[in-house]
Scaffold this motif. Structure first.
Motif, short mmCIF file in Angstrom:
data_model
loop_
_atom_site.label_atom_id
_atom_site.label_comp_id
_atom_site.label_asym_id
_atom_site.label_seq_id
_atom_site.Cartn_x
_atom_site.Cartn_y
_atom_site.Cartn_z
N PRO A 193 1.01 -1.17 -0.04
CA PRO A 193 0.20 0.26 -0.45
C PRO A 193 0.94 1.06 -0.11
CG PRO A 193 -0.03 -1.28 2.11
CD PRO A 193 0.67 -2.06 1.37
N ASN A 194 0.42 2.83 -0.36
CA ASN A 194 1.16 3.62 -0.82
C ASN A 194 0.75 4.52 0.34
OD1 ASN A 194 2.72 3.15 -3.38
ND2 ASN A 194 0.27 2.48 -4.34
N ILE A 195 1.19 3.78 1.57
CA ILE A 195 0.47 4.46 2.95
C ILE A 195 0.59 6.15 2.88
CG2 ILE A 195 2.18 4.05 4.51
CD1 ILE A 195 -1.98 3.73 5.30
N ALA A 196 1.90 7.21 2.60
CA ALA A 196 1.98 8.07 2.52
C ALA A 196 1.48 8.88 2.11
CB ALA A 196 3.90 7.75 2.09
N THR A 197 0.86 7.99 0.83
CA THR A 197 0.15 8.94 -0.02
C THR A 197 -1.57 9.59 0.83
OG1 THR A 197 0.70 8.37 -1.98
CG2 THR A 197 -1.59 9.55 -2.64
N VAL A 198 -2.31 8.43 1.68
CA VAL A 198 -2.92 9.07 2.22
C VAL A 198 -2.52 9.87 3.23
CG1 VAL A 198 -4.55 7.32 3.83
CG2 VAL A 198 -4.11 5.96 1.85
N PHE A 199 -1.62 10.00 4.36
CA PHE A 199 -1.58 10.54 4.82
C PHE A 199 -1.07 11.95 4.08
CE2 PHE A 199 -1.27 6.64 7.56
CZ PHE A 199 -2.68 7.30 8.44
N VAL A 200 -0.40 12.63 3.62
CA VAL A 200 0.06 13.21 3.12
C VAL A 200 -1.06 13.59 2.59
CG1 VAL A 200 1.16 14.48 1.33
CG2 VAL A 200 2.26 12.54 2.39
N GLY A 201 -2.11 12.98 1.84
CA GLY A 201 -3.46 13.39 1.04
C GLY A 201 -4.42 14.33 2.28
N ILE A 202 -4.70 13.47 3.43
CA ILE A 202 -5.42 13.53 4.95
C ILE A 202 -4.98 15.10 5.43
CG2 ILE A 202 -5.59 13.26 7.08
CD1 ILE A 202 -5.61 10.34 6.04
N ILE A 203 -2.65 15.38 5.58
CA ILE A 203 -2.85 16.55 6.23
C ILE A 203 -3.35 18.12 4.51
CG2 ILE A 203 -0.58 18.04 5.89
CD1 ILE A 203 1.21 15.15 6.97
N MET A 204 -2.65 17.52 3.64
CA MET A 204 -3.73 18.30 3.16
C MET A 204 -5.28 18.85 3.35
SD MET A 204 -1.58 17.51 -0.35
CE MET A 204 -2.34 18.24 -1.33
N GLY A 205 -5.89 17.86 3.13
CA GLY A 205 -7.40 17.59 3.33
C GLY A 205 -7.59 18.71 4.60
N ILE A 206 -6.88 18.82 5.98
CA ILE A 206 -7.41 19.08 7.00
C ILE A 206 -6.94 20.74 6.90
CG2 ILE A 206 -6.93 19.38 9.28
CD1 ILE A 206 -6.40 15.85 9.50
N ILE A 207 -5.83 21.11 6.56
CA ILE A 207 -4.92 22.31 6.34
C ILE A 207 -5.84 23.42 5.37
CG2 ILE A 207 -3.50 23.75 5.63
CD1 ILE A 207 -1.35 21.54 6.58
N PHE A 208 -6.57 22.01 4.24
CA PHE A 208 -7.96 22.94 3.41
C PHE A 208 -8.93 23.28 3.87
CE2 PHE A 208 -10.62 22.46 -0.14
CZ PHE A 208 -10.21 23.27 -1.01
N GLY A 209 -9.33 22.32 4.49
CA GLY A 209 -10.79 22.23 5.46
C GLY A 209 -10.95 23.07 6.34
N SER A 210 -9.78 23.79 6.74
CA SER A 210 -9.88 24.35 8.53
C SER A 210 -9.37 26.02 7.23
CB SER A 210 -8.46 23.87 9.06
OG SER A 210 -8.60 22.62 9.45
N LEU A 211 -9.62 26.77 6.36
CA LEU A 211 -9.64 27.58 6.12
C LEU A 211 -10.46 28.39 6.21
CD1 LEU A 211 -7.87 27.25 2.86
CD2 LEU A 211 -6.89 28.39 4.12
N PRO A 212 -10.46 29.22 7.05
CA PRO A 212 -11.85 30.22 6.28
C PRO A 212 -12.13 31.28 5.72
CG PRO A 212 -10.15 31.31 8.05
CD PRO A 212 -9.68 30.14 7.40
N ILE A 213 -13.74 31.22 5.18
CA ILE A 213 -14.24 31.88 4.70
C ILE A 213 -15.20 32.68 4.52
CG2 ILE A 213 -14.77 31.79 1.67
CD1 ILE A 213 -14.23 28.84 1.91
N ALA A 214 -15.04 33.88 5.09
CA ALA A 214 -15.85 34.91 5.67
C ALA A 214 -16.95 35.11 4.38
CB ALA A 214 -15.06 36.22 5.55
#
Length: 564
Positions: A383-404
């Motif tokens: 399994p390419n497990i690194a891709t999963v957790f790199v993607g999760i890191i990016m997803g959490i950061i992207f999902g945390s961006l506040p849009i007023a």
């Protein structure tokens, strides 16, 4: 008695690791086994874990709330991310001519689900009670059998009400879910009656349609060059003049078999092995020359055909033309197989890890290409497990961006459901551009996805169990069941006839589209049971990616805009 105190502590001391692990193991195992029980040929599947969790929470078999919240959120992240990875490669390709119409109908159904929910809210509930609208959101996602939407709504409610203070909408979800499964199938059957569909006729239409679609598959033919205009012209010049994609993998001239490239000149009398899209075969044959009743592959010659598996990460995303198969390696690629589907080997087709390519050429050259491509099934099993957790890191950061957004009580955030989902879709489609190997076996994806789902469902159920029966018996449980049923069937009874009467879609495609819109596997299983073709699966897979995204996105929009 004291000798058994350790056993009692294991079940009652809820802050120990052993107790928490035991709790999740019992809830998940019980829910999975009970979910396999079929009533009328229909089962609730893994969603029964939610009900097992509710029972555990009701009898006091629970764990500390912070632990439950962490496991719930982590399970949700893992679940939606693996969904995104699965649908990503086909997400943008689903918007073909028919795909646009089907996805438009799916979006209409999702909008109607929300509108019916609001209508039921204003008709049946006290709008002055701030908890009623969130509970209706839970009813909505139970009615449409969409668990990721429940997770997204839960997270958005925590941002509005504060963690620990949000209404337990899982109770309403659980009330609406069982009848939601039945309602989707029942409403799909009603569409058949309303539109006076004859299943036998629909099958016949699909059979005829398959004959048309077959012409888009790779087609192999042996031609003799008889067009005098082609004398001395190169294959590249012929390709450009015809403006059609084709691959010439072999040429026989004066009894000698060779592997051509773009600069190979043609001469009258040459015999060619051509692979093209079947829809183009008549035009190519008319321009080059007639078919021959021979098979180069059966002749005694040193060339071989070999199917090679792409497992080298360095090949990920590179086009066939950039790899210079014919000019550098002396071989031709005639076919690409991806996820079991044969693709024409267009020069601009980007290869992905997991693809299989059909290579034709001298045996030693083919072996060299195989080594360069990887061709190692063992490498794919890792399994390419690194891709999963790199993607999760990016997803959490992207999902945390506040849009007023003006008028909203809090800035809009895609959160831990929407952020990882969008990033996973983009990585699944374009990850090769940033050197991420996104290939995951279907079984590995399903395993990670199901683990995330059962952890989420178990946590939500355990947390909701304490107040569930008070909500259902003493509260508005009956109304949640009724309104959920209306939310389920009304959009189907509107969209189904539109798809049939206005857009003339085959009923089996409509049934698959409705199942995909509600992201409901039991409804797809019903559609498959009445059709011998792949049409239901086609309708389901065409709308599923967008439907899943819209379910999660609208959950957060409704909560943030209207529940603040």
């Amino acid at each position: 008695m004291d000798s058994l105190s350790w056993l009692k502590d294991l079940f009652t001391v809820n802050d120990s690791v052993a107790h928490i692990a035991l709790l999740y193991a019992i809830v998940i195992a019980t829910g999975v086994y009970l979910g396999k029980i079929k009533v009328g040929g229909i089962s609730l599947g893994v969603t029964f874990v939610l009900f097992a969790g509710i029972v555990a929470g009701h009898i006091g078999f629970t764990a500390p709330t912070p632990i439950l919240t962490f496991v719930q959120d982590f399970g949700l992240i893992l679940f939606v991310f693996m969904i995104g990875m699965q649908v990503g490669p086909g997400f943008f390709e689903s918007f073909g001519t028919a795909g646009i119409k089907l996805n438009g109908l799916a979006a209409l159904a999702i909008a109607l689900n929300v509108l019916v929910m609001f209508a039921c809210y204003y008709i049946f509930f006290d709008t002055s009670n701030v908890n009623n609208l969130p509970m209706m959101v839970g009813t909505l996602y139970g009615a449409v059998t969409n668990t990721p939407g429940l997770g997204a709504a839960n997270e958005a409610l925590n941002s509005v009400f504060g963690t620990g203070n949000a209404p337990q909408i899982a109770s309403a979800y659980a009330c609406a879910y069982p009848l939601g499964v039945l309602g989707i199938i029942g409403a799909t059957i009603l569409v058949k009656c309303i539109c006076k569909v004859k299943l036998e006729k629909e099958e016949e239409e699909l059979t005829a349609l398959e004959g048309v679609k077959a012409r888009q598959k790779p087609y192999k033919m042996h031609l003799e060059v008889t067009n005098k205009y082609l004398e001395g012209k190169t294959l590249l010049q012929v390709h450009n003049f015809l403006n059609r994609d084709f691959v010439c993998s072999r040429i026989v001239r004066d009894g000698e078999l060779t592997i051509p490239n773009g600069n190979t000149e043609l001469h009258t009398g040459d015999q060619m092995l051509v692979v093209c899209a079947e829809a183009d075969q008549e035009a190519i044959m008319a321009f080059i020359g007639p078919k021959l009743d021979i098979d180069f592959e059966q002749q005694d010659q040193p060339l071989v055909s070999k199917r090679i598996l792409i497992t080298n990460p360095k090949i990920n995303g590179k086009t066939l033309s950039s790899l210079h198969f014919s000019s550098v390696h002396g071989v031709n690629v005639t076919r690409v197989t991806r996820h079991g589907i044969d693709l024409f080997a267009s020069t601009q087709l980007p290869l992905q890890v997991g693809d299989k390519i059909m290579v034709v050429g001298p045996e030693d050259a083919v072996d060299r290409v195989a080594n360069k491509m990887g061709n190692s099934i063992r490498r794919l099993n890792a399994p390419n497990i690194a891709t999963v957790f790199v993607g999760i890191i990016m997803g959490i950061i992207f999902g945390s961006l506040p849009i007023a957004i003006p008028g909203m009580p809090v800035p809009l955030k895609l959160g831990i459901a929407g952020g990882p989902l969008i990033i996973a879709i983009l990585i699944g489609r374009y990850g090769y551009k940033i050197r991420l190997v996104t290939y995951t076996t279907t079984s590995a994806n399903m395993m990670l996805r199901e683990i995330g789902l059962v952890l989420f469902l178990a946590s939500v159920g355990i947390k909701a169990g304490d107040k569930f029966f008070d909500t259902v018996i003493d509260g508005d449980g009956g109304l949640y069941v009724l309104t959920g049923f209306l939310i389920t069937i009304i959009p189907i009874l509107v969209v189904g006839p539109i798809a049939r009467i206005k857009h003339k879609f085959n009923y089996f495609i409509i049934a698959g589209m409705l199942a995909g819109t509600y992201t409901d596997p039991p409804a797809l299983a019903y559609a498959n049971s009445i059709c011998s073709k792949e049409a239901p699966a086609l309708g389901y897979s065409t709308v599923y990616p967008l439907a899943m995204f819209l379910r999660i996105f609208t959950a957060q929009m409704v909560v943030l805009f209207f529940c603040g």
